[in-house]
Motif scaffolding. Structure first.
Motif, PDB file in Angstrom:
ATOM      1  N   GLU A  42       0.825  -1.206   0.000  1.00 41.98           N
ATOM      2  CA  GLU A  42       0.000   0.000   0.000  1.00 41.98           C
ATOM      3  C   GLU A  42       0.863   1.262   0.000  1.00 41.98           C
ATOM      4  N   SER A  43       1.949   1.242   0.754  1.00 42.85           N
ATOM      5  CA  SER A  43       2.854   2.397   0.772  1.00 42.85           C
ATOM      6  C   SER A  43       3.482   2.616  -0.598  1.00 42.85           C
ATOM      7  N   GLN A  44       3.923   1.532  -1.214  1.00 40.07           N
ATOM      8  CA  GLN A  44       4.537   1.639  -2.538  1.00 40.07           C
ATOM      9  C   GLN A  44       3.519   2.110  -3.567  1.00 40.07           C
ATOM     10  N   LYS A  45       2.294   1.606  -3.459  1.00 46.93           N
ATOM     11  CA  LYS A  45       1.241   2.012  -4.395  1.00 46.93           C
ATOM     12  C   LYS A  45       0.974   3.508  -4.279  1.00 46.93           C
ATOM     13  N   GLY A 114      10.308  -6.879 -14.747  1.00 47.20           N
ATOM     14  CA  GLY A 114       9.537  -7.225 -13.549  1.00 47.20           C
ATOM     15  C   GLY A 114       9.146  -5.999 -12.739  1.00 47.20           C
ATOM     16  N   SER A 115      10.043  -5.023 -12.675  1.00 49.55           N
ATOM     17  CA  SER A 115       9.740  -3.788 -11.949  1.00 49.55           C
ATOM     18  C   SER A 115       8.630  -3.014 -12.640  1.00 49.55           C
ATOM     19  N   LEU A 116       8.712  -2.938 -13.980  1.00 52.06           N
ATOM     20  CA  LEU A 116       7.676  -2.223 -14.730  1.00 52.06           C
ATOM     21  C   LEU A 116       6.327  -2.917 -14.611  1.00 52.06           C
ATOM     22  N   ASP A 117       6.345  -4.235 -14.663  1.00 53.25           N
ATOM     23  CA  ASP A 117       5.108  -5.004 -14.557  1.00 53.25           C
ATOM     24  C   ASP A 117       4.451  -4.786 -13.200  1.00 53.25           C
ATOM     25  N   SER A 118       5.249  -4.811 -12.145  1.00 49.02           N
ATOM     26  CA  SER A 118       4.718  -4.563 -10.795  1.00 49.02           C
ATOM     27  C   SER A 118       4.196  -3.140 -10.656  1.00 49.02           C
ATOM     28  N   LEU A 119       4.944  -2.191 -11.211  1.00 54.99           N
ATOM     29  CA  LEU A 119       4.538  -0.788 -11.168  1.00 54.99           C
ATOM     30  C   LEU A 119       3.181  -0.589 -11.828  1.00 54.99           C
ATOM     31  N   ILE A 120       3.008  -1.161 -13.014  1.00 57.34           N
ATOM     32  CA  ILE A 120       1.737  -1.015 -13.726  1.00 57.34           C
ATOM     33  C   ILE A 120       0.607  -1.661 -12.926  1.00 57.34           C
ATOM     34  N   GLY A 121       0.865  -2.788 -12.295  1.00 59.15           N
ATOM     35  CA  GLY A 121      -0.154  -3.418 -11.455  1.00 59.15           C
ATOM     36  C   GLY A 121      -0.586  -2.522 -10.309  1.00 59.15           C
ATOM     37  N   GLU A 135     -13.241   0.049 -16.708  1.00 61.24           N
ATOM     38  CA  GLU A 135     -13.322  -0.059 -18.170  1.00 61.24           C
ATOM     39  C   GLU A 135     -12.578   1.061 -18.897  1.00 61.24           C
ATOM     40  N   THR A 136     -12.214   2.136 -18.196  1.00 66.51           N
ATOM     41  CA  THR A 136     -11.464   3.225 -18.826  1.00 66.51           C
ATOM     42  C   THR A 136     -10.055   3.348 -18.243  1.00 66.51           C
ATOM     43  N   ASN A 137      -9.583   2.336 -17.547  1.00 64.93           N
ATOM     44  CA  ASN A 137      -8.286   2.373 -16.885  1.00 64.93           C
ATOM     45  C   ASN A 137      -7.163   2.357 -17.934  1.00 64.93           C
ATOM     46  N   PRO A 138      -6.414   3.469 -18.083  1.00 67.86           N
ATOM     47  CA  PRO A 138      -5.342   3.515 -19.074  1.00 67.86           C
ATOM     48  C   PRO A 138      -4.202   2.541 -18.768  1.00 67.86           C
ATOM     49  N   PHE A 139      -4.032   2.172 -17.495  1.00 68.47           N
ATOM     50  CA  PHE A 139      -2.973   1.247 -17.120  1.00 68.47           C
ATOM     51  C   PHE A 139      -3.313  -0.181 -17.529  1.00 68.47           C
ATOM     52  N   LEU A 148       4.727  -3.971 -22.353  1.00 61.19           N
ATOM     53  CA  LEU A 148       5.354  -4.814 -21.339  1.00 61.19           C
ATOM     54  C   LEU A 148       5.834  -6.132 -21.936  1.00 61.19           C
ATOM     55  N   ARG A 149       5.065  -6.708 -22.835  1.00 62.74           N
ATOM     56  CA  ARG A 149       5.469  -7.952 -23.493  1.00 62.74           C
ATOM     57  C   ARG A 149       6.735  -7.731 -24.313  1.00 62.74           C
ATOM     58  N   GLU A 150       6.801  -6.614 -25.042  1.00 61.12           N
ATOM     59  CA  GLU A 150       7.988  -6.311 -25.849  1.00 61.12           C
ATOM     60  C   GLU A 150       9.216  -6.081 -24.979  1.00 61.12           C
ATOM     61  N   VAL A 151       9.048  -5.394 -23.855  1.00 58.24           N
ATOM     62  CA  VAL A 151      10.167  -5.177 -22.933  1.00 58.24           C
ATOM     63  C   VAL A 151      10.649  -6.507 -22.389  1.00 58.24           C
ATOM     64  N   ARG A 152       9.730  -7.355 -21.976  1.00 60.85           N
ATOM     65  CA  ARG A 152      10.095  -8.670 -21.431  1.00 60.85           C
ATOM     66  C   ARG A 152      10.866  -9.483 -22.463  1.00 60.85           C
ATOM     67  N   ASP A 153      10.349  -9.546 -23.681  1.00 57.48           N
ATOM     68  CA  ASP A 153      10.995 -10.345 -24.723  1.00 57.48           C
ATOM     69  C   ASP A 153      12.359  -9.784 -25.111  1.00 57.48           C
TER      70      ASP A 153
END
Length: 188
Positions: A42-45, A114-121, A135-139, A148-153
């Motif tokens: 929660e603090s990080q969020k 992994g950091s970006l994926d967690s951040l977006i979550g 339904e309008t969540n840009p994240f 994120l898939r392209e960064v991971r790959d």
């Protein structure tokens, strides 16, 4: 009684208005019960949400929370790369594709996938907690998932780690041997 941290509550997203002290209760004279401390998540969020808000306000012209979209989120992720600590070898680097390079190189440091994926979550959850509609969540947009898939790959390829796609197990509805024969029907 005035709080020493006047104005700090609003800056940190607290529900306590600025100038309201947490101390002696006016009615009972005793200490107010402090809310339980926030969990690490929660603090990080909250920190991530505040950082994203500062990023939007720092743009020229500033972008309000009601105006941002997936493009602003992608720009924010690109902006964060300058603070990354993960070495991502470029295609022409002699260490490209090697999991443990033998020496230094001039390839850039980036944010780890992994950091970006967690951040977006966390930002996705914070958006909805702060009044945004799911339904309008840009994240949660398709563009963010593709990024994120392209960064991971690309990071896996740069380190020589093979990307294995999970294969779906398809159930064949025409198979008849899947029917259990643990019981029998007796004819009268």
């Amino acid at each position: 009684m005035m709080s020493i941290n006047k104005g700090k509550g609003i800056a940190e997203g607290s529900s306590i208005p600025a100038g309201v002290g947490v101390g002696v209760d006016a009615v009972g004279g005793g200490d107010k019960q402090n809310p339980p401390p926030l969990s690490r998540y929660e603090s990080q969020k909250r920190r991530d949400w505040n950082t994203f808000g500062r990023y939007l306000r720092s743009r020229r012209p500033p972008v309000g929370f009601s105006q941002f979209n997936a493009d602003h989120v992608l720009e924010f992720l690109g902006y964060l790369d300058q603070f990354g600590k993960t070495k991502v070898h470029l295609q022409g680097c002699v260490f490209f594709g090697q999991p443990e390079p033998q020496g230094p190189c001039t390839c850039p440091l980036r944010q780890a996938w992994g950091s970006l994926d967690s951040l977006i979550g966390r930002l996705r959850a914070a958006y909805e907690e702060n009044g945004g509609l799911p339904e309008t969540n840009p994240f949660a947009s398709c563009a963010i998932r593709i990024y994120l898939r392209e960064v991971r790959d690309s990071q896996a390829k740069a380190r020589g780690i093979p990307c294995k796609k999970k294969k779906r197990r398809r159930r064949n509805p025409l198979k008849t041997n899947e029917v259990s024969s643990s019981f029998t029907i007796q004819q009268p």
